[in-house]
Design an enzyme around this catalytic site. Structure first.
Site: not given
Length: 143
Positions: A28, A40, A56, A60, A77-79, A83, A104
Site C-alpha cells: 500500500r 476487498a 473480488e 484476490e 472514513a466518514p470524516g 465510501e 494488483e
C-alpha cells in the site's frame, strides 16, 4: 470541506473448511509497506454488493464462495469520504480463480482463525476495514 466521493465497496471474511481465514498481503503506497488485509474491492456502477464480493473473492484469493452471508456495513472514513463498505462472510470455498486486476500484486495467506484474531488484537493487522470486518464476523466465527 474536501470530500472524496466513492461508489461503495465490499470486504470479505473468507473462512475455509479447515478453519482458516484467507488474507491477502499487498503493498500500500500510502502506508509505504505491505499490509495484511481481508479481501476487498470497489463496487462497479450499479453492481450488487453480493456480485462484487463474489468477483473480488475469486480475483484476490483464487477461491469462489459457495455461500456469502452479509454481516454488516459501515462508513470507512466518514470524516472525508463517502465510501460505504458492506461485509460478507464467505464459506464453502472452492478453488476457482479469476485473473487479478493488472494493478494488483497480492499474496494469499491462510491463517487459523484463533491466530488471525490474536494478530488483529496485537496490532498486526493495521487495516481499518479488516479490523471492522473481523469485529462484525467474530460472533459468527466463534459460534
Amino acid at each position: 470541506f474536501d470530500i472524496i466521493e466513492h461508489g461503495g465497496s465490499v470486504v470479505i471474511v473468507p473462512l475455509d473448511s479447515d478453519g482458516n481465514l484467507l488474507f491477502v498481503r499487498q503493498y500500500r503506497h500510502a502506508a509505504g509497506t505491505d499490509l495484511l488485509e481481508l479481501p476487498a474491492g470497489t463496487l462497479e456502477e450499479g453492481e450488487a454488493p453480493e456480485i462484487c464480493a463474489a468477483r473480488e473473492m475469486r480475483e484476490e484469493t483464487g477461491f469462489a464462495a459457495g455461500k456469502l452471508e452479509k454481516l454488516g456495513e459501515f462508513y470507512l472514513a466518514p470524516g472525508y469520504s463517502t465510501e460505504f463498505m458492506i461485509v460478507f462472510l464467505a464459506t464453502e470455498l472452492t478453488y476457482d480463480p479469476l485473473e487479478a486486476d493488472a494493478d494488483e500484486f497480492l499474496s494469499v495467506e491462510k491463517i487459523p482463525l484463533a491466530e488471525a484474531l490474536q494478530k488483529s488484537e496485537r496490532g498486526e493487522v493495521p487495516d481499518a476495514k479488516s479490523l471492522a470486518a473481523l469485529l462484525l464476523a467474530r460472533p459468527r466465527l466463534l459460534s
